[in-house]
Design a protein around this motif. Structure first.
Motif, PDB file in Angstrom:
ATOM      1  N   UNK A   1      53.550  21.437 -73.004  1.00 25.52           N
ATOM      2  CA  UNK A   1      52.953  22.747 -72.702  1.00 25.52           C
ATOM      3  C   UNK A   1      51.520  22.577 -72.195  1.00 25.52           C
ATOM      4  N   UNK A   2      51.141  23.368 -71.189  1.00 26.05           N
ATOM      5  CA  UNK A   2      49.787  23.309 -70.649  1.00 26.05           C
ATOM      6  C   UNK A   2      49.211  24.722 -70.533  1.00 26.05           C
ATOM      7  N   UNK A   3      47.957  24.798 -70.140  1.00 24.98           N
ATOM      8  CA  UNK A   3      47.300  26.096 -69.959  1.00 24.98           C
ATOM      9  C   UNK A   3      47.864  26.873 -68.780  1.00 24.98           C
ATOM     10  N   UNK A   4      48.682  26.215 -67.964  1.00 28.18           N
ATOM     11  CA  UNK A   4      49.282  26.901 -66.814  1.00 28.18           C
ATOM     12  C   UNK A   4      50.788  27.087 -66.963  1.00 28.18           C
ATOM     13  N   UNK A   5      51.306  26.847 -68.166  1.00 23.33           N
ATOM     14  CA  UNK A   5      52.740  27.051 -68.412  1.00 23.33           C
ATOM     15  C   UNK A   5      53.054  28.544 -68.531  1.00 23.33           C
ATOM     16  N   UNK A   6      54.110  28.958 -67.858  1.00 22.95           N
ATOM     17  CA  UNK A   6      54.596  30.336 -67.930  1.00 22.95           C
ATOM     18  C   UNK A   6      56.049  30.296 -68.397  1.00 22.95           C
ATOM     19  N   UNK A   7      56.375  31.091 -69.412  1.00 28.46           N
ATOM     20  CA  UNK A   7      57.733  31.119 -69.961  1.00 28.46           C
ATOM     21  C   UNK A   7      58.446  32.408 -69.565  1.00 28.46           C
ATOM     22  N   UNK A   8      59.687  32.250 -69.143  1.00 28.94           N
ATOM     23  CA  UNK A   8      60.556  33.379 -68.838  1.00 28.94           C
ATOM     24  C   UNK A   8      61.684  33.417 -69.859  1.00 28.94           C
ATOM     25  N   UNK A   9      61.974  34.585 -70.402  1.00 25.75           N
ATOM     26  CA  UNK A   9      63.139  34.787 -71.253  1.00 25.75           C
ATOM     27  C   UNK A   9      64.148  35.635 -70.486  1.00 25.75           C
ATOM     28  N   UNK A  10      65.350  35.086 -70.341  1.00 25.65           N
ATOM     29  CA  UNK A  10      66.418  35.743 -69.591  1.00 25.65           C
ATOM     30  C   UNK A  10      67.537  36.133 -70.534  1.00 25.65           C
ATOM     31  N   UNK A  11      68.124  37.292 -70.317  1.00 27.48           N
ATOM     32  CA  UNK A  11      69.198  37.774 -71.170  1.00 27.48           C
ATOM     33  C   UNK A  11      70.359  36.799 -71.261  1.00 27.48           C
ATOM     34  N   UNK A  12      71.003  36.755 -72.432  1.00 21.74           N
ATOM     35  CA  UNK A  12      72.081  35.801 -72.712  1.00 21.74           C
ATOM     36  C   UNK A  12      73.351  36.537 -73.124  1.00 21.74           C
TER      37      UNK A  12
ATOM     38  N   UNK B   1      61.798  31.160 -52.324  1.00 19.55           N
ATOM     39  CA  UNK B   1      60.868  30.040 -52.369  1.00 19.55           C
ATOM     40  C   UNK B   1      61.578  28.726 -52.623  1.00 19.55           C
ATOM     41  N   UNK B   2      61.143  28.028 -53.684  1.00 19.16           N
ATOM     42  CA  UNK B   2      61.718  26.728 -54.024  1.00 19.16           C
ATOM     43  C   UNK B   2      63.069  26.829 -54.714  1.00 19.16           C
ATOM     44  N   UNK B   3      63.481  28.038 -55.071  1.00 22.08           N
ATOM     45  CA  UNK B   3      64.635  28.203 -55.953  1.00 22.08           C
ATOM     46  C   UNK B   3      65.879  28.640 -55.180  1.00 22.08           C
ATOM     47  N   UNK B   4      66.961  27.888 -55.395  1.00 19.56           N
ATOM     48  CA  UNK B   4      68.256  28.192 -54.794  1.00 19.56           C
ATOM     49  C   UNK B   4      69.298  27.360 -55.527  1.00 19.56           C
ATOM     50  N   UNK B   5      70.563  27.601 -55.199  1.00 20.47           N
ATOM     51  CA  UNK B   5      71.614  26.798 -55.811  1.00 20.47           C
ATOM     52  C   UNK B   5      72.786  27.630 -56.267  1.00 20.47           C
TER      53      UNK B   5
ATOM     54  N   UNK C   1      63.158  29.577 -69.570  1.00 19.76           N
ATOM     55  CA  UNK C   1      62.724  28.768 -68.431  1.00 19.76           C
ATOM     56  C   UNK C   1      61.206  28.687 -68.495  1.00 19.76           C
ATOM     57  N   UNK C   2      60.658  27.477 -68.485  1.00 18.36           N
ATOM     58  CA  UNK C   2      59.212  27.273 -68.482  1.00 18.36           C
ATOM     59  C   UNK C   2      58.831  26.553 -67.194  1.00 18.36           C
ATOM     60  N   UNK C   3      57.863  27.131 -66.475  1.00 19.20           N
ATOM     61  CA  UNK C   3      57.419  26.603 -65.197  1.00 19.20           C
ATOM     62  C   UNK C   3      55.900  26.647 -65.120  1.00 19.20           C
ATOM     63  N   UNK C   4      55.343  25.901 -64.183  1.00 19.02           N
ATOM     64  CA  UNK C   4      53.915  26.028 -63.917  1.00 19.02           C
ATOM     65  C   UNK C   4      53.664  27.345 -63.189  1.00 19.02           C
ATOM     66  N   UNK C   5      52.503  27.944 -63.448  1.00 18.65           N
ATOM     67  CA  UNK C   5      52.212  29.248 -62.846  1.00 18.65           C
ATOM     68  C   UNK C   5      52.178  29.191 -61.326  1.00 18.65           C
ATOM     69  N   UNK C   6      52.013  28.002 -60.746  1.00 16.20           N
ATOM     70  CA  UNK C   6      51.994  27.875 -59.293  1.00 16.20           C
ATOM     71  C   UNK C   6      53.314  28.286 -58.657  1.00 16.20           C
ATOM     72  N   UNK C   7      54.407  28.172 -59.400  1.00 19.93           N
ATOM     73  CA  UNK C   7      55.723  28.542 -58.854  1.00 19.93           C
ATOM     74  C   UNK C   7      56.344  29.710 -59.615  1.00 19.93           C
ATOM     75  N   UNK C   8      55.595  30.287 -60.558  1.00 14.20           N
ATOM     76  CA  UNK C   8      56.153  31.347 -61.400  1.00 14.20           C
ATOM     77  C   UNK C   8      56.524  32.590 -60.600  1.00 14.20           C
TER      78      UNK C   8
END
Length: 257
Positions: A102-113, A150-154, A33-40
C-alpha cells in the motif's frame, strides 16, 4: 451465528482463509481492486462502461484504506481473507495482508459481488451448489468482450451456478432486483456459446457437479478486472477469487423493485 465484527477480526488475525460465500447472511459482499491513482480514473470509466461485471459500491481516497460507504470500521489492507498481487499482468503472489504494498497513491475500488444475492436465491428455494459441496464458486473467462477504457480491456469473467430449468427462470427474476451486485444472468445454457470449452475446468475457483436435468447459469463476475490486468500487463492488487470483503451494507438496501 457469528456477527460481522467477529468474522472481520478472524480475517484480520489470519485465522479465516476460506471463501466467503454463505457467511454473514444479510450483508453485501464486495470484490476489491487496488490501483495507483494515476490510472484510477481510467478504471472508474471502465466500470462505468461495464456495470454488469464491475458495479461500483465504493471508492477510497488516495492512500486511505477505509471504505467510507461500505465499512467505516474496516481496513482494506487486512480485512479480506486472501489477496492476489499482479505485477505487469502476472499473478506473482497470494497474501493475507497488503500493508507492505500500500502507498499514499493507492486507490481501492469495491465492486458488487454475486455472493450477495445468493441469500435471496436460497430464500426462493434455489440451492447453491458450491456451498453444498463446500468449495469455491466456479468462474470462467468468456468470449464476451468488455468495453475498453484507457488501459483497461479484456474478456468478461462469469460465475456459474447449476440449477433446474424452472429454477433458472426464477433466478433471473430474483437476481434482476440486485443490479449493484451483477443483477440478472448474462447467459443460461450451452457454455460454448460464450467461449467456455470445458465446464469442469474453471479458470478461477472450483468445479462443481452439474446434475442431470440441470443447466448452467452464468452471472457477470467481479474477477473481470483481474482478466483485464492479465490482458494488458497491468499492476493491480485484488481479492483472491471467492474471498470477498464483507461490507456493512444490508442486502435489501441494494434491492430494487
Amino acid at each position: 451465528m457469528e456477527d460481522r465484527k467477529s468474522i472481520i477480526k478472524k480475517i484480520r488475525d489470519g485465522s479465516w482463509s476460506a471463501p466467503t460465500s454463505g457467511i454473514l447472511p444479510g450483508f453485501a459482499q464486495a470484490n476489491l481492486v487496488v490501483l495507483d491513482k494515476a490510472v484510477a480514473f481510467e478504471f472508474l470509466l471502465y466500470c462505468q462502461r461495464n456495470p454488469k461485471p464491475c458495479p461500483v459500491l465504493d471508492v477510497t481516497e488516495p492512500g486511505r484504506a477505509v471504505p467510507e460507504l461500505a465499512g467505516k470500521d474496516s481496513d482494506l489492507r487486512s480485512d479480506i481473507p486472501k489477496y492476489h498481487v499482479y505485477q505487469t499482468g502476472e499473478h506473482v503472489e497470494t497474501v493475507e495482508h497488503i500493508e507492505h504494498f500500500w502507498t499514499d497513491t493507492s486507490v481501492a475500488f469495491l465492486l458488487g459481488c454475486s455472493f450477495t444475492f445468493e441469500e435471496a436465491l436460497i430464500h426462493n428455494g434455489i440451492a447453491i451448489r458450491h456451498n453444498e459441496e463446500n468449495c469455491n464458486v466456479p468462474m470462467f473467462e468468456t468470449n464476451i468482450d468488455t468495453v475498453p477504457a484507457g488501459l483497461f480491456s479484456g474478456p468478461m469473467v462469469v460465475s456459474m451456478r447449476p440449477m433446474k430449468r424452472a429454477d433458472a427462470i426464477r433466478a433471473v427474476q430474483v437476481t434482476s432486483r440486485f443490479p449493484d451486485v451483477h443483477g440478472a444472468p448474462v447467459h443460461i445454457g450451452d457454455p460454448s456459446a460464450i467461449g467456455i470449452k470445458n465446464i469442469t475446468q474453471p479458470d478461477y475457483g472450483d468445479a462443481v457437479t452439474l446434475k442431470e436435468g440441470e443447466v448452467p447459469v452464468f452471472w457477470a463476475c467481479g474477477v473481470t478486472p483481474q482478466a483485464a490486468a492479465k490482458a494488458n500487463k497491468l499492476d493491480m492488487i485484488t481479492h483472491a477469487p471467492g474471498h470477498m470483503f464483507l461490507t456493512d451494507i444490508k442486502n435489501e438496501t441494494l434491492g430494487v423493485l
